[in-house]
Design a protein around this motif. Structure first.
Motif, PDB file in Angstrom:
ATOM      1  N   GLU A 122      -5.778   9.404  -7.010  1.00 40.84           N
ATOM      2  CA  GLU A 122      -6.820  10.400  -6.709  1.00 40.84           C
ATOM      3  C   GLU A 122      -6.411  11.803  -7.129  1.00 40.84           C
ATOM      4  O   GLU A 122      -7.233  12.591  -7.605  1.00 40.84           O
ATOM      5  N   ASN A 129       0.916   5.589   0.468  1.00 37.78           N
ATOM      6  CA  ASN A 129       0.182   6.713   1.029  1.00 37.78           C
ATOM      7  C   ASN A 129       1.018   7.982   0.862  1.00 37.78           C
ATOM      8  O   ASN A 129       2.241   7.924   0.702  1.00 37.78           O
ATOM      9  N   ASP A 168      -6.717   5.745   4.215  1.00 36.55           N
ATOM     10  CA  ASP A 168      -7.167   4.376   4.466  1.00 36.55           C
ATOM     11  C   ASP A 168      -7.967   3.813   3.295  1.00 36.55           C
ATOM     12  O   ASP A 168      -7.979   2.607   3.089  1.00 36.55           O
ATOM     13  N   HIS A 169      -8.647   4.681   2.559  1.00 34.90           N
ATOM     14  CA  HIS A 169      -9.602   4.196   1.566  1.00 34.90           C
ATOM     15  C   HIS A 169      -9.319   4.617   0.128  1.00 34.90           C
ATOM     16  O   HIS A 169     -10.048   4.222  -0.769  1.00 34.90           O
ATOM     17  N   ILE A 170      -8.299   5.459  -0.083  1.00 30.90           N
ATOM     18  CA  ILE A 170      -8.004   5.888  -1.451  1.00 30.90           C
ATOM     19  C   ILE A 170      -6.514   5.803  -1.739  1.00 30.90           C
ATOM     20  O   ILE A 170      -5.692   5.870  -0.829  1.00 30.90           O
ATOM     21  N   ASP A 171      -6.181   5.663  -2.998  1.00 32.33           N
ATOM     22  CA  ASP A 171      -4.805   5.752  -3.471  1.00 32.33           C
ATOM     23  C   ASP A 171      -4.596   7.222  -3.830  1.00 32.33           C
ATOM     24  O   ASP A 171      -5.137   7.713  -4.820  1.00 32.33           O
ATOM     25  N   LYS A 172      -3.833   7.927  -3.016  1.00 33.49           N
ATOM     26  CA  LYS A 172      -3.671   9.375  -3.226  1.00 33.49           C
ATOM     27  C   LYS A 172      -2.888   9.697  -4.496  1.00 33.49           C
ATOM     28  O   LYS A 172      -3.094  10.755  -5.089  1.00 33.49           O
ATOM     29  N   ARG A 175       0.849  -1.207   0.000  1.00 33.96           N
ATOM     30  CA  ARG A 175       0.000   0.000   0.000  1.00 33.96           C
ATOM     31  C   ARG A 175       0.875   1.245   0.000  1.00 33.96           C
ATOM     32  O   ARG A 175       1.882   1.308   0.695  1.00 33.96           O
ATOM     33  N   CYS A 232      -7.650  14.479   3.586  1.00 35.22           N
ATOM     34  CA  CYS A 232      -8.358  13.251   3.245  1.00 35.22           C
ATOM     35  C   CYS A 232      -7.649  12.077   3.893  1.00 35.22           C
ATOM     36  O   CYS A 232      -6.482  12.155   4.270  1.00 35.22           O
ATOM     37  N   ASP A 233      -8.358  10.996   3.992  1.00 40.33           N
ATOM     38  CA  ASP A 233      -7.891   9.802   4.681  1.00 40.33           C
ATOM     39  C   ASP A 233      -7.322   8.802   3.688  1.00 40.33           C
ATOM     40  O   ASP A 233      -7.998   8.406   2.741  1.00 40.33           O
TER      41      ASP A 233
END
Length: 182
Positions: A99, A33, A92-96, A31, A89-90
């Motif tokens: 995005e 971030n 945890d739920h998106i691929d920055k 993952r 933004c968080d």
């Protein structure tokens, strides 16, 4: 001479904010971030050590703690909207990277990706974690650095709080006053 007036203690960062806002990219267990960070400081020149305060509530805290590495990326003022959105933004739920339309660049010495759109990228390994448990303060050693050759002084962002960003100003040359080489 104008008299100084009291200032709220919770807002001293307005005056003492240490340096440019950076984007910290990290990778752990497949993952990625990215987080926005304004609380960092140079601690030593050789080895090149940087201290960063990363909130334990941030997903990057655990990813960096587990992997022991990250990339400190230096955005310029043209990226202000992306910097603000990443910071709000968080992960945890998106691929920055996806995005915000950022390009992941492979690094030489760490598994985390650098951000191609940033002016500079500094690959870091955790050097000392003695202050992490009590203060969320990581000490990193920069193990590789890549910076775009121009402009020599990009317009960087500085965050005094409250959703406001400042940019740096003109360069004032006073090298002739410095007698010690650093």
């Amino acid at each position: 001479m104008m008299q100084k007036k009291p200032w709220p203690l919770h807002d001293v960062r307005h005056w003492l904010e240490p340096g440019p806002v950076v984007l910290i990219s990290s990778r752990w267990q497949g993952r990625n971030n990215i987080m926005t960070l304004g609380w960092h400081t140079i601690l030593e020149f050789t080895p090149s050590l940087i201290g960063c305060m990363i909130s334990a509530g941030n997903i990057s805290f655990d990813m960096i703690r587990q992997s022991g590495e990250c990339v400190i990326n230096l955005p310029d003022a043209s990226m202000v909207d992306i910097v603000a959105k990443i910071g709000n933004c968080d992960g945890d739920h998106i691929d920055k990277f996806a995005e915000f339309g950022l390009t992941a660049e492979k690094c030489e010495h760490v598994h985390a990706s650098a951000i191609a759109e940033c002016h500079g990228s500094f690959e870091c390994r955790l050097y000392d974690d003695a202050l992490v448990d009590n203060y969320n303060f990581f000490i990193f050693e920069v193990v590789a650095a890549r910076v775009k050759p121009e402009p020599e002084w990009p317009q960087t962002l500085h965050y005094p709080g409250g959703g406001l960003f400042r940019t740096d100003g003109e360069v004032i040359d006073r090298r002739k006053l410095f007698t010690k080489v650093s």
